[in-house]
Write an enzyme that holds these catalytic residues in place. Sequence first.
Site, PDB file in Angstrom:
ATOM      1  N   ASP A  96       0.913  -1.256  -0.118  1.00  0.00           N
ATOM      2  CA  ASP A  96      -0.478  -0.041  -0.180  1.00  0.00           C
ATOM      3  C   ASP A  96       0.646   1.530  -0.374  1.00  0.00           C
ATOM      4  O   ASP A  96       0.708   1.737   0.054  1.00  0.00           O
ATOM      5  CB  ASP A  96      -0.737  -0.063   1.530  1.00  0.00           C
ATOM      6  CG  ASP A  96      -0.448  -0.732   2.678  1.00  0.00           C
ATOM      7  OD1 ASP A  96       1.208   0.051   2.449  1.00  0.00           O
ATOM      8  OD2 ASP A  96      -0.939  -0.653   3.419  1.00  0.00           O
ATOM      9  N   GLU A 118      -1.454  -8.473  -1.384  1.00  0.00           N
ATOM     10  CA  GLU A 118      -1.421  -8.086  -0.258  1.00  0.00           C
ATOM     11  C   GLU A 118      -3.019  -7.358  -0.102  1.00  0.00           C
ATOM     12  O   GLU A 118      -2.735  -6.391   0.321  1.00  0.00           O
ATOM     13  CB  GLU A 118      -0.415  -7.259   0.959  1.00  0.00           C
ATOM     14  CG  GLU A 118      -0.442  -7.586   1.760  1.00  0.00           C
ATOM     15  CD  GLU A 118       0.370  -6.924   3.062  1.00  0.00           C
ATOM     16  OE1 GLU A 118       0.518  -5.374   2.252  1.00  0.00           O
ATOM     17  OE2 GLU A 118       1.040  -7.595   3.884  1.00  0.00           O
ATOM     18  N   GLU A 130      -1.648   4.708   3.538  1.00  0.00           N
ATOM     19  CA  GLU A 130      -1.726   3.668   3.238  1.00  0.00           C
ATOM     20  C   GLU A 130      -3.283   2.827   2.843  1.00  0.00           C
ATOM     21  O   GLU A 130      -3.141   2.169   1.805  1.00  0.00           O
ATOM     22  CB  GLU A 130      -1.271   3.046   4.028  1.00  0.00           C
ATOM     23  CG  GLU A 130       0.350   3.479   4.169  1.00  0.00           C
ATOM     24  CD  GLU A 130       1.017   3.806   4.876  1.00  0.00           C
ATOM     25  OE1 GLU A 130      -0.081   4.717   5.325  1.00  0.00           O
ATOM     26  OE2 GLU A 130       1.865   4.154   5.286  1.00  0.00           O
ATOM     27  N   HIS A 208       8.068   3.843  12.706  1.00  0.00           N
ATOM     28  CA  HIS A 208       7.670   3.935  11.510  1.00  0.00           C
ATOM     29  C   HIS A 208       7.247   5.409  11.222  1.00  0.00           C
ATOM     30  O   HIS A 208       6.739   5.968  10.085  1.00  0.00           O
ATOM     31  CB  HIS A 208       8.448   3.477  10.471  1.00  0.00           C
ATOM     32  CG  HIS A 208       8.013   2.957   9.401  1.00  0.00           C
ATOM     33  ND1 HIS A 208       7.322   1.292  10.051  1.00  0.00           N
ATOM     34  CD2 HIS A 208       6.823   3.147   8.015  1.00  0.00           C
ATOM     35  CE1 HIS A 208       6.190   1.093   9.564  1.00  0.00           C
ATOM     36  NE2 HIS A 208       6.059   2.116   7.832  1.00  0.00           N
ATOM     37  N   ARG A 210       3.686   7.356   9.738  1.00  0.00           N
ATOM     38  CA  ARG A 210       3.851   9.111   9.623  1.00  0.00           C
ATOM     39  C   ARG A 210       2.609   9.725  10.758  1.00  0.00           C
ATOM     40  O   ARG A 210       2.306  10.887  11.614  1.00  0.00           O
ATOM     41  CB  ARG A 210       2.735   9.375   8.436  1.00  0.00           C
ATOM     42  CG  ARG A 210       3.951   9.408   7.708  1.00  0.00           C
ATOM     43  CD  ARG A 210       3.494   9.768   6.735  1.00  0.00           C
ATOM     44  NE  ARG A 210       4.698   9.257   5.209  1.00  0.00           N
ATOM     45  CZ  ARG A 210       5.749  10.345   4.654  1.00  0.00           C
ATOM     46  NH1 ARG A 210       5.275  11.653   4.740  1.00  0.00           N
ATOM     47  NH2 ARG A 210       6.487   9.875   4.476  1.00  0.00           N
ATOM     48  N   HIS A 239      14.345   3.420  11.954  1.00  0.00           N
ATOM     49  CA  HIS A 239      14.501   3.975  10.775  1.00  0.00           C
ATOM     50  C   HIS A 239      14.628   5.472  10.419  1.00  0.00           C
ATOM     51  O   HIS A 239      15.029   5.918  10.891  1.00  0.00           O
ATOM     52  CB  HIS A 239      12.874   3.741  10.893  1.00  0.00           C
ATOM     53  CG  HIS A 239      12.185   4.498   8.483  1.00  0.00           C
ATOM     54  ND1 HIS A 239      12.027   5.111   7.906  1.00  0.00           N
ATOM     55  CD2 HIS A 239      11.703   3.535   7.823  1.00  0.00           C
ATOM     56  CE1 HIS A 239      12.009   5.791   6.833  1.00  0.00           C
ATOM     57  NE2 HIS A 239      11.133   3.915   6.648  1.00  0.00           N
TER      58      HIS A 239
HETATM   59  C1  UD1 Z   1       6.665   4.605   3.695  1.00  0.00           C
HETATM   60  C2  UD1 Z   1       5.374   4.207   3.336  1.00  0.00           C
HETATM   61  C3  UD1 Z   1       4.600   2.794   3.788  1.00  0.00           C
HETATM   62  C4  UD1 Z   1       5.707   1.634   4.737  1.00  0.00           C
HETATM   63  C5  UD1 Z   1       7.012   1.877   4.624  1.00  0.00           C
HETATM   64  C6  UD1 Z   1       7.733   0.898   4.592  1.00  0.00           C
HETATM   65  C7  UD1 Z   1       3.957   5.013   2.399  1.00  0.00           C
HETATM   66  C8  UD1 Z   1       3.092   6.255   1.763  1.00  0.00           C
HETATM   67  N1  UD1 Z   1       4.447   4.442   2.929  1.00  0.00           N
HETATM   68  O1  UD1 Z   1       7.046   4.926   4.800  1.00  0.00           O
HETATM   69  O2  UD1 Z   1       3.118   2.355   4.139  1.00  0.00           O
HETATM   70  O3  UD1 Z   1       5.504   1.537   5.694  1.00  0.00           O
HETATM   71  O4  UD1 Z   1       7.452   2.979   3.217  1.00  0.00           O
HETATM   72  O5  UD1 Z   1       9.000   1.014   5.405  1.00  0.00           O
HETATM   73  O6  UD1 Z   1       4.331   4.904   0.553  1.00  0.00           O
HETATM   74  N2  UD1 Z   1      14.113   8.339   3.770  1.00  0.00           N
HETATM   75  C9  UD1 Z   1      15.350   7.331   4.504  1.00  0.00           C
HETATM   76  N3  UD1 Z   1      15.943   7.286   3.428  1.00  0.00           N
HETATM   77  C10 UD1 Z   1      15.287   5.901   2.294  1.00  0.00           C
HETATM   78  C11 UD1 Z   1      13.887   6.210   2.481  1.00  0.00           C
HETATM   79  C12 UD1 Z   1      13.684   7.264   3.837  1.00  0.00           C
HETATM   80  O7  UD1 Z   1      16.145   8.136   5.462  1.00  0.00           O
HETATM   81  O8  UD1 Z   1      16.071   4.998   1.686  1.00  0.00           O
HETATM   82  C13 UD1 Z   1      13.685   9.136   5.196  1.00  0.00           C
HETATM   83  C14 UD1 Z   1      13.143  10.267   4.321  1.00  0.00           C
HETATM   84  O9  UD1 Z   1      13.658  11.348   5.192  1.00  0.00           O
HETATM   85  C15 UD1 Z   1      11.895  10.063   4.691  1.00  0.00           C
HETATM   86  C16 UD1 Z   1      11.302   9.498   5.629  1.00  0.00           C
HETATM   87  O10 UD1 Z   1      12.213   8.376   5.394  1.00  0.00           O
HETATM   88  O11 UD1 Z   1      11.279  11.595   3.805  1.00  0.00           O
HETATM   89  C17 UD1 Z   1      10.278   8.384   4.446  1.00  0.00           C
HETATM   90  O12 UD1 Z   1      10.291   7.667   3.854  1.00  0.00           O
HETATM   91  P1  UD1 Z   1       9.084   7.250   2.602  1.00  0.00           P
HETATM   92  O13 UD1 Z   1       9.471   6.369   1.904  1.00  0.00           O
HETATM   93  O14 UD1 Z   1       8.504   8.653   2.022  1.00  0.00           O
HETATM   94  O15 UD1 Z   1       7.908   6.679   3.296  1.00  0.00           O
HETATM   95  P2  UD1 Z   1       7.795   5.337   5.280  1.00  0.00           P
HETATM   96  O16 UD1 Z   1       7.885   6.870   5.911  1.00  0.00           O
HETATM   97  O17 UD1 Z   1       9.169   5.280   4.715  1.00  0.00           O
HETATM   98  N1  UDP Z   2      12.662  -5.322   8.798  1.00  0.00           N
HETATM   99  C1  UDP Z   2      13.661  -5.307   8.554  1.00  0.00           C
HETATM  100  N2  UDP Z   2      14.644  -4.858   9.587  1.00  0.00           N
HETATM  101  C2  UDP Z   2      14.207  -3.807  10.071  1.00  0.00           C
HETATM  102  C3  UDP Z   2      13.197  -3.837  10.257  1.00  0.00           C
HETATM  103  C4  UDP Z   2      12.411  -4.386   9.722  1.00  0.00           C
HETATM  104  O1  UDP Z   2      14.493  -6.329   7.702  1.00  0.00           O
HETATM  105  O2  UDP Z   2      15.695  -3.595  10.958  1.00  0.00           O
HETATM  106  C5  UDP Z   2      11.463  -5.895   8.174  1.00  0.00           C
HETATM  107  C6  UDP Z   2      10.368  -6.858   8.944  1.00  0.00           C
HETATM  108  O3  UDP Z   2      10.996  -8.146   8.917  1.00  0.00           O
HETATM  109  C7  UDP Z   2       9.168  -7.014   8.057  1.00  0.00           C
HETATM  110  C8  UDP Z   2       9.535  -5.309   7.086  1.00  0.00           C
HETATM  111  O4  UDP Z   2      10.976  -5.133   7.550  1.00  0.00           O
HETATM  112  O5  UDP Z   2       9.429  -7.894   6.826  1.00  0.00           O
HETATM  113  C9  UDP Z   2       8.191  -4.524   8.196  1.00  0.00           C
HETATM  114  O6  UDP Z   2       8.798  -3.116   6.422  1.00  0.00           O
HETATM  115  P1  UDP Z   2       7.902  -1.790   7.764  1.00  0.00           P
HETATM  116  O7  UDP Z   2       7.773  -2.004   9.070  1.00  0.00           O
HETATM  117  O8  UDP Z   2       9.360  -1.168   7.413  1.00  0.00           O
HETATM  118  O9  UDP Z   2       7.029  -1.566   7.180  1.00  0.00           O
HETATM  119  P2  UDP Z   2       5.152  -1.809   7.127  1.00  0.00           P
HETATM  120  O10 UDP Z   2       5.528  -3.604   6.816  1.00  0.00           O
HETATM  121  O11 UDP Z   2       4.521  -1.215   8.424  1.00  0.00           O
HETATM  122  O12 UDP Z   2       5.045  -1.347   5.603  1.00  0.00           O
END
Ligand code: UD1
Ligand code: UDP
Length: 454
Positions: A96, A118, A130, A208, A210, A239
């Site tokens: 999502d 999923e 999401e 992580h 929002r 994160h």
């Molecule tokens: C995104 C997804 C969330 C998912 C998560 C998995 C959406 C709306 N959200 O959230 O559903 O659970 O990924 O982990 O798509 N950043 C870094 N390095 C990176 C990537 C991101 O430092 O490689 C930082 C940046 O400051 C960025 C922030 O993380 O602005 C958020 O990243 P973003 O991909 O926008 O959303 P997630 O919170 O990671």
């Molecule tokens: N995960 C990982 N290393 C970490 C934290 C999470 O490999 O340090 C894996 C975890 O096992 C799971 C996935 O990342 O399979 C979950 O990702 P995240 O929590 O970023 O996103 P969400 O599932 O909430 O979309």
Amino acid sequence: MGAHLFFLGTRPEIIKAAPVIKELEKRGEDVEIVNVGQHYDLELNAVFFEEFDLPRPVADLGVGSGSQSYQTAETMIRAEEILGEMLPDIALGVGDTNSVLGSALAAVKMGIPFAHVEAGLRSFDFTMPEEINRRLVDHVSAVDFAPTERAAANLLDEGISPRRILLTGNTVVDAIRAMLPRARERTDRILSKVGIGKREISMVLTVHRRENLGSAERMREIVLAVRSLSEVKIVWPMHPHTKRRLETMGLLRPLREYDHLRIIKPLGYLDFLALLLGVKVVATDSGGIQEEAATLGIPCVILRDNTERPEMLEIGAGTLTGAARDRIVGAVRRVLYGRTRGRLRVDKNPFGDGRAGERIADFLANVDLKSLAPTSPRFEEGAPAYSIVPVGGRVSGLTVREVEERWGLRVISIQEGARSKIPEEGESLRRGTLIRVLGEPSRIESLRRASGVR
Ligand code: UD1
Ligand code: UDP
């Protein structure tokens, strides 16, 4: 030319797509990957390609970070270009995220069918990006692979045709199964690396979302909960976004002073599973980690106000605490010192049996992918309508297929008590059952008359 083109943008997408990609490869199917690059740091992206031994992406769209609209729109624009070059028979995505929404929209608008792994999860919380993403993707997809019965019911209740839904289980269970033996071997090493003794009470924490990071109040409460749980060794693989937010909120420095807390970088999958296996409880706002906790039998404290995975609560694998300090501390202590003492028995894992990848790959390998492309239907009365029809009269005893063929309708779902169920084609319809149908109004009227409805 890749027949199946997988768009992967973030950490959980790579992990959850890996079992499908492996199973497609096993069947000799042509499968390629586009790395959307929503996550780009090594530990949120490349590490999983390596661990799951995935093929090198044919393209890296380099979308990166930005606002919701930026990420979605850039993904669309860049996905459209690569889709135009590759012209796959089908595009696929998992979950999502903005990457999934952008790539799904780009594909279907080009007449390329999209398959959603999923599908059907619902939190009913429209403040979450999401929730918006998953609803839109499910509705434009040609195939929705639903991980749980509840997810399938959500799709049926939104009027999605059962022909587009396949109940598969969640591929994360397959990913765990593939990695578990190697992860087990690492548990002692990872525990000693983060300074947890074998007999110490320990917990993993991840944050992580929002809804938490966007609120200094919620983050302060989580930090205070960590402080209160001083008898527990806590490991927090952080994160990068969380680190930055805590810094801005002035909360990172106090956290670093807690002796019982270790903040570490995000871990690779093997190390993360190894760590989960070594602790007594996990507190998280992650979706994937909830499913992993249930699968591995680790009790889970869910740092959210709602969840699109209510199965966690139904099987007693998780407690929703929101971000309230007292509730978090209470829930963690109940797990640790209560009757179960940090153990959890899940008799039947609602998230799957580890064969979701096989089911998805079997479906994709056996279907004519071209037949999944959007087509323009012809309706004599202009448009079909939905209706609920109680089974009776001449309709009772007929099979779903017979009803569909005789009246030229689709049976969308069968109501079983409060639940909507996927209708099987050969299933006989019992008197008094409610069925939901889709079809042209005069045909529905004829079915109602045959059923004895006045
Ligand atoms: C995104 C997804 C969330 C998912 C998560 C998995 C959406 C709306 N959200 O959230 O559903 O659970 O990924 O982990 O798509 N950043 C870094 N390095 C990176 C990537 C991101 O430092 O490689 C930082 C940046 O400051 C960025 C922030 O993380 O602005 C958020 O990243 P973003 O991909 O926008 O959303 P997630 O919170 O990671
Ligand atoms: N995960 C990982 N290393 C970490 C934290 C999470 O490999 O340090 C894996 C975890 O096992 C799971 C996935 O990342 O399979 C979950 O990702 P995240 O929590 O970023 O996103 P969400 O599932 O909430 O979309």
